[in-house]
Design a protein around this motif. Sequence first.
Motif, short mmCIF file in Angstrom:
data_model
loop_
_atom_site.label_atom_id
_atom_site.label_comp_id
_atom_site.label_asym_id
_atom_site.label_seq_id
_atom_site.Cartn_x
_atom_site.Cartn_y
_atom_site.Cartn_z
N GLN A 187 0.94 -1.10 0.06
CA GLN A 187 -0.19 0.14 -0.10
C GLN A 187 1.02 1.30 0.14
O GLN A 187 0.41 2.34 -0.60
CB GLN A 187 -0.92 -0.13 1.20
N ALA A 188 1.90 0.96 0.87
CA ALA A 188 2.97 2.52 0.91
C ALA A 188 3.36 2.58 -0.88
O ALA A 188 3.41 3.66 -0.88
CB ALA A 188 3.94 2.23 1.92
N VAL A 189 3.70 1.37 -1.26
CA VAL A 189 4.45 1.73 -2.59
C VAL A 189 3.13 2.46 -3.74
O VAL A 189 3.56 3.16 -4.43
CB VAL A 189 4.67 0.37 -3.42
N PHE A 212 7.10 7.16 3.67
CA PHE A 212 8.33 6.76 4.15
C PHE A 212 8.48 6.42 5.61
O PHE A 212 8.61 5.37 6.42
CB PHE A 212 9.55 7.29 3.59
N GLY A 213 8.22 7.42 6.36
CA GLY A 213 8.17 7.50 7.79
C GLY A 213 7.02 6.41 8.37
O GLY A 213 7.31 5.93 9.61
N THR A 214 6.16 5.81 7.58
CA THR A 214 4.95 5.04 8.05
C THR A 214 5.69 3.52 8.15
O THR A 214 5.28 2.60 8.67
CB THR A 214 3.74 4.88 7.41
N ALA A 220 8.04 -5.02 8.73
CA ALA A 220 8.46 -5.48 7.51
C ALA A 220 10.01 -5.05 7.55
O ALA A 220 10.65 -5.79 7.25
CB ALA A 220 7.63 -5.25 6.23
N ASN A 221 10.07 -3.95 7.77
CA ASN A 221 11.60 -3.38 7.71
C ASN A 221 12.59 -4.17 8.83
O ASN A 221 13.70 -4.56 8.35
CB ASN A 221 11.26 -1.76 7.79
#
Length: 232
Positions: A187-189, A212-214, A220-221
């Motif tokens: 979703q961020a992508v 990016f901050g989310t 996952a990171n």
Amino acid sequence: MNAFTGTMMIELQERITELEDWKDGKGLIIRGAGNTFCSGSDLNAVRALSSSQDGMNMCMFMQNILTRLMRLPLITAALIQGKALGGGAELTTACDFRLMTPESEIRFVHKQMGLVPGWGGAARLTQILGSSPALKLLSGAVKLDPEKALHIGLVDSILSSSDDHDSLREMHTWLKPYTTGPAEVIQAVKKVVSAGRELQLEAALRREKEIFGTVWGGPANLQALAQRTKHK
């Protein structure tokens, strides 16, 4: 032929609202029932909305719905079987990807109805193809078979089967690489790409930083760091 009636427009709005709240979603396939994608607006509905103001109200309603579809934080793909005409062709442009089955067609027939696209299809088509190809398709009411549509870059792939079950399975296989991974990352992508497409550069950069901050330091990171994920 899956023509858009007023009821279908309302139902599409309801489905989009549900999808906007789908926190675990990653991908969406839009297709028509009965081996036909969509033949545009139902003529009975068009006749019932014959005044200029009625037409403008429908235009604004559908522009809003298809813009919301385009902005969904999901990887969206149109599975085009049979005909995608007029408003149906406009609907395909609100998806991230378009795939066609053999013997299907896309055609912006608005000129033949004494109209232009009003649901945002012209603006999105111009973003996808550029102004010159979009002008040719609209002013010529050009019939696009799968090979032509692939050649000009309107569709991303041609499926091998027109069978309802087989084409859907093939579509899932095609879409899978783009939807593999945690939902929050997929979703961020989609969100950063949407920002880059719609916003001016400085605003897009700010939005990208926020998104990016989310995910930085997210599950996952951290998992990827713990596993020392290597890129092959």
